[in-house]
Design an enzyme around this catalytic site. Sequence first.
Site, PDB file in Angstrom:
ATOM      1  N   ASP A   1       0.819  -1.214   0.000  1.00 19.95           N
ATOM      2  CA  ASP A   1       0.000   0.000   0.000  1.00 19.95           C
ATOM      3  C   ASP A   1       0.854   1.265   0.000  1.00 19.95           C
ATOM      4  O   ASP A   1       0.360   2.342  -0.308  1.00 19.95           O
ATOM      5  CB  ASP A   1      -0.953  -0.016   1.204  1.00 19.95           C
TER       6      ASP A   1
ATOM      7  N   SER B   1      -6.528   5.444  -0.909  1.00 20.46           N
ATOM      8  CA  SER B   1      -6.871   4.146  -1.484  1.00 20.46           C
ATOM      9  C   SER B   1      -8.379   3.939  -1.417  1.00 20.46           C
ATOM     10  O   SER B   1      -9.016   4.226  -0.399  1.00 20.46           O
ATOM     11  CB  SER B   1      -6.165   3.025  -0.719  1.00 20.46           C
TER      12      SER B   1
ATOM     13  N   GLN C   1      -4.817  -1.797  -7.434  1.00 20.62           N
ATOM     14  CA  GLN C   1      -5.431  -0.884  -6.473  1.00 20.62           C
ATOM     15  C   GLN C   1      -5.901   0.371  -7.198  1.00 20.62           C
ATOM     16  O   GLN C   1      -5.160   0.941  -8.002  1.00 20.62           O
ATOM     17  CB  GLN C   1      -4.450  -0.478  -5.374  1.00 20.62           C
TER      18      GLN C   1
END
Length: 290
Positions: A208, A232, A282
């Site tokens: 991430d 995100s 993502q």
Amino acid sequence: MSDAPVSPTAAVLDALALTPDPAVPDQFSGHSLPQPNGRVFGGQVLAQALLAAGRTVDADRLPHSLHGYFLRAGVVTEPITFAVERLRDGRSFTARRTHALQGGAPILSLIASFQTEQDGVDYADAMPDGVPAPEDVPSALDLLGTIDHPAAKFWAQESAFDVRHVDGSIYLGRAAEATGRQQVWFRARDPLPDDRLLHRALLAYACDQVMLEPVLRRSGRSWVTPGMSIASLDHAMWWHRDARVDDWLLYVQTSPSAQGGRGLGAARVFTRDGTLVASIAQEGMVRFPD
């Protein structure tokens, strides 16, 4: 009691050691690590939710995929409750849903699938040729270690992972070329336990940090772009093979599209010897001032 500082790796492992609720089956609690912005790091809650699901699955079944939505910003000073729902227990596959909750509201909703080890057709894409070794690439500590700023100190000195951008980072300014391609070496700063589920969770944790960087690169921006808003939105991950996160891993990244205030980052993860171990996608909210 010792006053020696806790290493960043030990702090992450402590945050991932969830506490079961003795009164509620399949429910766990966890805490968050400090962040410069005061919000829960998405990779942390993603890894915690996966580990909570794994605590309800037979030990011979490892996660092969997850799909998660980041629904609200979490607060690092508040505990997180992880409620696991048992969706399916089949002969080969097990499915679990985990809600990460703060104040009774979900901050993350995740579905993960687990599988027993089985034989089958086996092939994989190769790692790109000509990638410099991690020892030949500057680290975040090399680039940010002398900068007296809380965010620089955090990513250079307090991160549990050694992150090395092959073609130069975008910490301090935009890349020379506006391309969505990026290659990043990373590994944990300290040795980790021999726990296959933990290593898969830590791979989710680490990714991430960099998944939306190709969006910034391709749009000609950097992490210091004034007025930028980035977060995100959702995360999908597939584990193909085992890998240790305390060995060097290479992210080969792209950004195929950005539109409507959203950008998509994609990655393939390889071990140092060229084995493909994971694929990741993502989408994030990425907004820039006019």
